[in-house]
Design a protein around this motif. Structure first.
Motif, short mmCIF file in Angstrom:
data_model
loop_
_atom_site.label_atom_id
_atom_site.label_comp_id
_atom_site.label_asym_id
_atom_site.label_seq_id
_atom_site.Cartn_x
_atom_site.Cartn_y
_atom_site.Cartn_z
N SER A 45 0.76 -1.18 -0.07
CA SER A 45 0.01 0.00 -0.10
C SER A 45 0.95 1.25 0.08
N THR A 46 2.10 1.26 0.18
CA THR A 46 3.19 2.27 0.10
C THR A 46 3.63 2.55 -1.31
N ASP A 102 6.92 -4.92 5.96
CA ASP A 102 5.92 -5.04 7.30
C ASP A 102 6.66 -4.68 8.60
N LYS A 112 9.08 -9.13 5.32
CA LYS A 112 8.15 -8.72 3.88
C LYS A 112 7.62 -9.80 3.48
N GLY A 114 3.89 -9.60 3.57
CA GLY A 114 2.53 -9.65 4.36
C GLY A 114 1.48 -9.62 3.40
O1 LIG Z 1 4.18 -8.90 0.17
C1 LIG Z 1 3.96 -7.70 0.43
C2 LIG Z 1 5.20 -6.98 0.53
O2 LIG Z 1 6.38 -7.20 1.24
C3 LIG Z 1 5.02 -5.31 1.08
O3 LIG Z 1 5.98 -4.34 0.71
C4 LIG Z 1 4.64 -5.45 2.76
O4 LIG Z 1 3.80 -6.09 2.86
C5 LIG Z 1 4.39 -3.79 2.98
O5 LIG Z 1 3.16 -3.51 2.44
P1 LIG Z 1 2.46 -1.96 3.19
O6 LIG Z 1 3.01 -0.97 2.42
O7 LIG Z 1 0.98 -2.34 2.54
O8 LIG Z 1 2.63 -1.87 4.44
#
Ligand SMILES: O=C[C@H](O)[C@H](O)[C@H](O)COP(=O)(O)O
Length: 267
Positions: A45-46, A102, A112, A114
């Motif tokens: 989401s970032t 994460d 990572k 998530g």
């Molecule tokens: O598999 C997902 C990735 O490793 C994402 O980069 C990680 O989960 C972080 O995601 P977010 O920016 O939504 O917290």
């Protein structure tokens, strides 16, 4: 690539979203340099804010760049932003990869996966001359697993999941489970057609993530582990007060005053 660019991500309406945007924009301004032509795009989401800021560098800067995705999601982001899409088999050397996390510890080890994208993310992190992490303040931690408690994501070949799950239980994570899908019956299936195990380990093990990573990775059937050790050059965390904390690989911690509050006008 010309014309009016579509909105990549709506303006943030919460402090957390604004903090993600702050981290992403600051990292892009510092690390996506004019001479860089091959750019890895992470997932989560970032990352939409990363793409938003890259697009803001303008069509002239982006016209001879190629963007490499880490997931179906980031491929869609690249295409919708009207940027040129490539793949890591065509471009095995990447100038910079920017990705979310994460959780990040004091020496830049990360959890990572998530979002179950960590296999491709790790390939693009390793292929990059520079790997940069962007996140909001909740991900900034001393020891992995303190904030992100669901466990270490482990991508496994489907047919081997029950064997690996047993192995992981014996390795010190009796609470490890197969990740189940939310809007589909059955397990999460990754972009690569594999399953994911979430394995929470005690803090003692999480304090030495590299050893834990090597132990899990040795289990036959494991495709990749969501522990990224000694990979990131810097991690950018957007804070609630509008500043950005930058943790560098050499232990330096920098505080950047962005000059703008992340608190959205609507809150
Ligand atoms: O598999 C997902 C990735 O490793 C994402 O980069 C990680 O989960 C972080 O995601 P977010 O920016 O939504 O917290």
């Amino acid at each position: 690539m010309g014309g009016v660019h579509p909105e990549i991500v709506p303006p943030p309406t919460t402090v957390i979203e604004a903090s993600k945007r702050l981290a992403a924009w600051t990292a892009v301004d510092r690390h996506v340099l004019p001479e860089y032509k091959v750019i890895g795009i992470g997932s989560g989401s970032t990352v939409p804010y990363v793409v938003e800021r890259i697009v803001a560098q303008g069509p002239e800067r982006n016209k001879d760049r190629v963007f490499i995705p880490t997931s179906f999601q980031s491929k869609e982001l690249i295409v919708n932003a009207q940027l040129l899409l490539g793949d890591v088999d065509q471009y095995p050397v990447i100038d910079v990869t920017i990705d979310g996390a994460d959780e990040v510890d004091e020496t830049l080890n990360c959890i990572k996966g998530g979002g179950a994208c960590h296999l491709r993310e790790k390939v693009l992190a390793e292929a990059a001359d520079t790997f940069i992490v962007v996140a909001d303040y909740r991900k900034n931690s001393d020891v992995l697993g303190r904030n992100f408690t669901q466990g270490v994501p482990i991508e496994v070949a489907q047919f081997a999941y029950a064997k690996v799950l047993q192995n992981v239980h014996l390795l010190g994570s009796p609470g490890a489970v197969l990740r189940m899908a939310k809007s589909k019956a059955g397990p999460v299936v990754t972009d690569n057609g594999n399953f994911v195990i979430d394995a929470p380990f005690p803090e003692e093990a999480m304090k030495d993530p590299y050893t834990l990573l090597t132990r899990i990775k040795m289990l036959t059937g494991v495709v990749e582990v969501g522990l990224f050790c000694h990979m990131a050059k810097a991690a950018y965390f957007g804070n609630q007060d509008g500043s950005v904390t930058v943790k560098w690989h050499d232990g330096r911690i920098e505080n950047v005053d962005s000059g703008s509050s992340p608190v959205p006008e609507s809150t």
